[in-house]
Design an enzyme around this catalytic site. Sequence first.
Site, PDB file in Angstrom:
ATOM      1  N   VAL A   1       0.753  -0.972  -0.143  1.00  0.00           N
ATOM      2  CA  VAL A   1      -0.161   0.151   0.058  1.00  0.00           C
ATOM      3  C   VAL A   1       0.975   1.287  -0.055  1.00  0.00           C
ATOM      4  O   VAL A   1       1.853   1.410   0.632  1.00  0.00           O
ATOM      5  CB  VAL A   1      -0.877  -0.008   1.282  1.00  0.00           C
ATOM      6  CG1 VAL A   1      -1.798   1.181   1.192  1.00  0.00           C
ATOM      7  CG2 VAL A   1      -1.607  -1.309   1.309  1.00  0.00           C
ATOM      8  N   SER A   2       0.577   1.989  -0.980  1.00  0.00           N
ATOM      9  CA  SER A   2       1.464   3.455  -0.882  1.00  0.00           C
ATOM     10  C   SER A   2       0.459   4.391  -1.678  1.00  0.00           C
ATOM     11  O   SER A   2      -0.159   4.017  -2.411  1.00  0.00           O
ATOM     12  CB  SER A   2       2.797   3.137  -1.778  1.00  0.00           C
ATOM     13  OG  SER A   2       2.505   3.063  -2.932  1.00  0.00           O
TER      14      SER A   2
ATOM     15  N   PHE B   1       4.477 -10.058   5.188  1.00  0.00           N
ATOM     16  CA  PHE B   1       4.147 -10.355   3.835  1.00  0.00           C
ATOM     17  C   PHE B   1       3.670  -8.870   2.874  1.00  0.00           C
ATOM     18  O   PHE B   1       3.632  -7.900   3.456  1.00  0.00           O
ATOM     19  CB  PHE B   1       2.779 -11.051   3.596  1.00  0.00           C
ATOM     20  CG  PHE B   1       1.556 -10.633   4.607  1.00  0.00           C
ATOM     21  CD1 PHE B   1       0.821  -9.694   4.062  1.00  0.00           C
ATOM     22  CD2 PHE B   1       1.352 -10.938   5.835  1.00  0.00           C
ATOM     23  CE1 PHE B   1      -0.216  -9.102   4.798  1.00  0.00           C
ATOM     24  CE2 PHE B   1       0.450 -10.500   6.767  1.00  0.00           C
ATOM     25  CZ  PHE B   1      -0.355  -9.617   5.875  1.00  0.00           C
TER      26      PHE B   1
ATOM     27  N   SER C   1       3.807  -0.187   8.172  1.00  0.00           N
ATOM     28  CA  SER C   1       4.764   0.670   8.023  1.00  0.00           C
ATOM     29  C   SER C   1       4.702   1.744   9.250  1.00  0.00           C
ATOM     30  O   SER C   1       5.619   2.093   9.894  1.00  0.00           O
ATOM     31  CB  SER C   1       5.316   1.193   6.869  1.00  0.00           C
ATOM     32  OG  SER C   1       4.356   1.828   6.197  1.00  0.00           O
ATOM     33  N   GLU C   2       3.620   2.279   9.273  1.00  0.00           N
ATOM     34  CA  GLU C   2       3.109   3.464  10.172  1.00  0.00           C
ATOM     35  C   GLU C   2       1.619   2.970  10.777  1.00  0.00           C
ATOM     36  O   GLU C   2       0.612   3.063  10.220  1.00  0.00           O
ATOM     37  CB  GLU C   2       2.840   4.536   9.380  1.00  0.00           C
ATOM     38  CG  GLU C   2       4.224   5.158   8.904  1.00  0.00           C
ATOM     39  CD  GLU C   2       4.267   6.397   8.007  1.00  0.00           C
ATOM     40  OE1 GLU C   2       4.443   7.563   8.627  1.00  0.00           O
ATOM     41  OE2 GLU C   2       3.605   6.387   7.003  1.00  0.00           O
TER      42      GLU C   2
ATOM     43  N   LEU D   1      -5.840   6.899  -0.907  1.00  0.00           N
ATOM     44  CA  LEU D   1      -5.881   6.002   0.129  1.00  0.00           C
ATOM     45  C   LEU D   1      -7.308   5.208   0.560  1.00  0.00           C
ATOM     46  O   LEU D   1      -7.299   4.065   0.568  1.00  0.00           O
ATOM     47  CB  LEU D   1      -5.053   6.207   1.266  1.00  0.00           C
ATOM     48  CG  LEU D   1      -4.841   4.999   2.419  1.00  0.00           C
ATOM     49  CD1 LEU D   1      -4.362   3.834   2.065  1.00  0.00           C
ATOM     50  CD2 LEU D   1      -4.245   5.468   3.729  1.00  0.00           C
TER      51      LEU D   1
ATOM     52  N   ARG E   1      -3.793  13.465   0.861  1.00  0.00           N
ATOM     53  CA  ARG E   1      -4.949  14.234   1.152  1.00  0.00           C
ATOM     54  C   ARG E   1      -5.829  14.420   0.028  1.00  0.00           C
ATOM     55  O   ARG E   1      -6.650  15.371   0.221  1.00  0.00           O
ATOM     56  CB  ARG E   1      -4.473  15.399   1.923  1.00  0.00           C
ATOM     57  CG  ARG E   1      -3.647  15.161   3.292  1.00  0.00           C
ATOM     58  CD  ARG E   1      -3.162  16.573   3.827  1.00  0.00           C
ATOM     59  NE  ARG E   1      -2.199  17.135   2.827  1.00  0.00           N
ATOM     60  CZ  ARG E   1      -0.978  16.943   3.039  1.00  0.00           C
ATOM     61  NH1 ARG E   1      -0.590  15.898   3.881  1.00  0.00           N
ATOM     62  NH2 ARG E   1       0.084  17.234   2.206  1.00  0.00           N
ATOM     63  N   ARG E   2      -6.134  13.312  -0.631  1.00  0.00           N
ATOM     64  CA  ARG E   2      -7.004  13.521  -1.888  1.00  0.00           C
ATOM     65  C   ARG E   2      -7.825  12.467  -1.986  1.00  0.00           C
ATOM     66  O   ARG E   2      -8.745  12.207  -2.823  1.00  0.00           O
ATOM     67  CB  ARG E   2      -6.077  13.505  -3.195  1.00  0.00           C
ATOM     68  CG  ARG E   2      -5.158  15.075  -3.230  1.00  0.00           C
ATOM     69  CD  ARG E   2      -4.635  14.933  -4.874  1.00  0.00           C
ATOM     70  NE  ARG E   2      -3.672  15.951  -4.992  1.00  0.00           N
ATOM     71  CZ  ARG E   2      -3.059  16.196  -6.160  1.00  0.00           C
ATOM     72  NH1 ARG E   2      -3.587  15.611  -7.461  1.00  0.00           N
ATOM     73  NH2 ARG E   2      -2.134  17.049  -6.453  1.00  0.00           N
ATOM     74  N   GLY E   3      -7.878  11.422  -1.071  1.00  0.00           N
ATOM     75  CA  GLY E   3      -8.649  10.454  -0.645  1.00  0.00           C
ATOM     76  C   GLY E   3      -8.073   9.182  -1.693  1.00  0.00           C
ATOM     77  O   GLY E   3      -9.178   8.354  -1.612  1.00  0.00           O
TER      78      GLY E   3
ATOM     79  N   TYR F   1      -4.164   2.960   9.689  1.00  0.00           N
ATOM     80  CA  TYR F   1      -5.062   1.960   9.493  1.00  0.00           C
ATOM     81  C   TYR F   1      -6.372   1.813  10.563  1.00  0.00           C
ATOM     82  O   TYR F   1      -7.189   0.953  10.207  1.00  0.00           O
ATOM     83  CB  TYR F   1      -4.408   0.741   9.195  1.00  0.00           C
ATOM     84  CG  TYR F   1      -3.490   0.745   7.984  1.00  0.00           C
ATOM     85  CD1 TYR F   1      -4.087   0.578   6.832  1.00  0.00           C
ATOM     86  CD2 TYR F   1      -2.020   0.970   8.117  1.00  0.00           C
ATOM     87  CE1 TYR F   1      -3.095   0.525   5.515  1.00  0.00           C
ATOM     88  CE2 TYR F   1      -1.318   0.665   6.786  1.00  0.00           C
ATOM     89  CZ  TYR F   1      -1.891   0.850   5.821  1.00  0.00           C
ATOM     90  OH  TYR F   1      -1.002   0.848   4.710  1.00  0.00           O
TER      91      TYR F   1
END
Length: 409
Positions: A82-83, A409, A118-119, A94, A90-92, A123
């Site tokens: 995921v990136s 994974f 990672s952060e 994700l 901040r544009r939606g 989530y």
Amino acid sequence: MTTELRVLRREEWDQWYGRLERAFGGVPVPPEERALWSELTEHGRSVGAWEGGECVGTAGAFTFRVSVPGGSFVPAAGVTMVSVAPTHRRRGVLTSMMRRQLDDVRALGEPLAMLTASEPEIYGRFGYGVASYQLGMDIDTVRAGITAPPGADGVRLRFAPVGESAAACEAVHRSGLGSRPGMLACPPGWERLALLDPPANREGASAAQCVLAERDGEVVGYVRFHNKPEWEESGPNGSILLRDVEALDPVAYAALWRFLFGIDLTSRIRVRNRPVDDPLLHLVTDVRRCGVRVRDALHMRLVDVGAALVARTYRASVDVVFEVEDPFCPWNEGRWRLSGDAKGATCERTSYTADLALNVRDLGAAFLGGVTLSSLAGAGRVRELRGGALAEASTAFASDPAPWLPHSF
């Protein structure tokens, strides 16, 4: 420009993965590792956000089964890769990928989704809760030792080439699957991940080495590690970088650790991922010299609350009504009555008065039994609405041993 979200096409993988690399710092992974991830990627379960011909967001999922309390393996989407491009925050982007992904997981009938983060703070807003933790250690082997149980001297240890011993190591690994919640049953090909050993990933240490533990001619355990020689004016000060260690019984496990502690010219063992209740904590002579630290590991998301809670068993009898809050997946919201014990469970929607109220994130955190509902209540994240319900549910959800994810994974 308009951002288009679509399923990943095979011919787009190189750009898609390249954007993932850039989001994680821009250092390309070694070619052999990149090639394996290309093979393992499930294109139909991966999405990209595109602006014209430019990929600005990535997200994928693997098809796994995860062990749950009671020993069953439950279908679960392994969310990965995921990136979002720094230029498109901040544009939606994700949120749109998470929305698409969870809708797809639900359509496939998988009751669970999971990830490693990672952060970690990202989530929770999508309903993921930290369901397992892992130990890291920096062990001072000069000041701490191993007290092995009787029989350790009868375990034969021998070096074996990593490739040639892979099948024997995999057999030991598979024998332990399901012994803890949070372990993954993976499709064919994933066993190759443990054998990757590009020089760029060794931190200046040796190529991977493998030692097998044998009894009566049978392999009963193994350890894989790197040796990083270092010298100071006063003499050798090398490190052992542990990759993985597994055994079929406590005696073989202790024998392997005693071997690691006794490797010449080294004074420390660096450990990245062991279960929080690892027996090593009771084998070492001085745990204060082990530099123990804890971090989050598996983040769990209940995609279908009813199906997920039925898929596991419970340590004690429980009959409780949850009031579940889940704004991101509203099909889960409302009251659910869970009735279960060590033999099985039912979980259905109900109009009965709620006993406990919580967010689906916190139900996910407690799902594998390593995080107690009582501790979450102490943090204000679970509300007890009927006296005694919290203790009842917290006891029922608990797992011994603790959940553990052996690899990411």
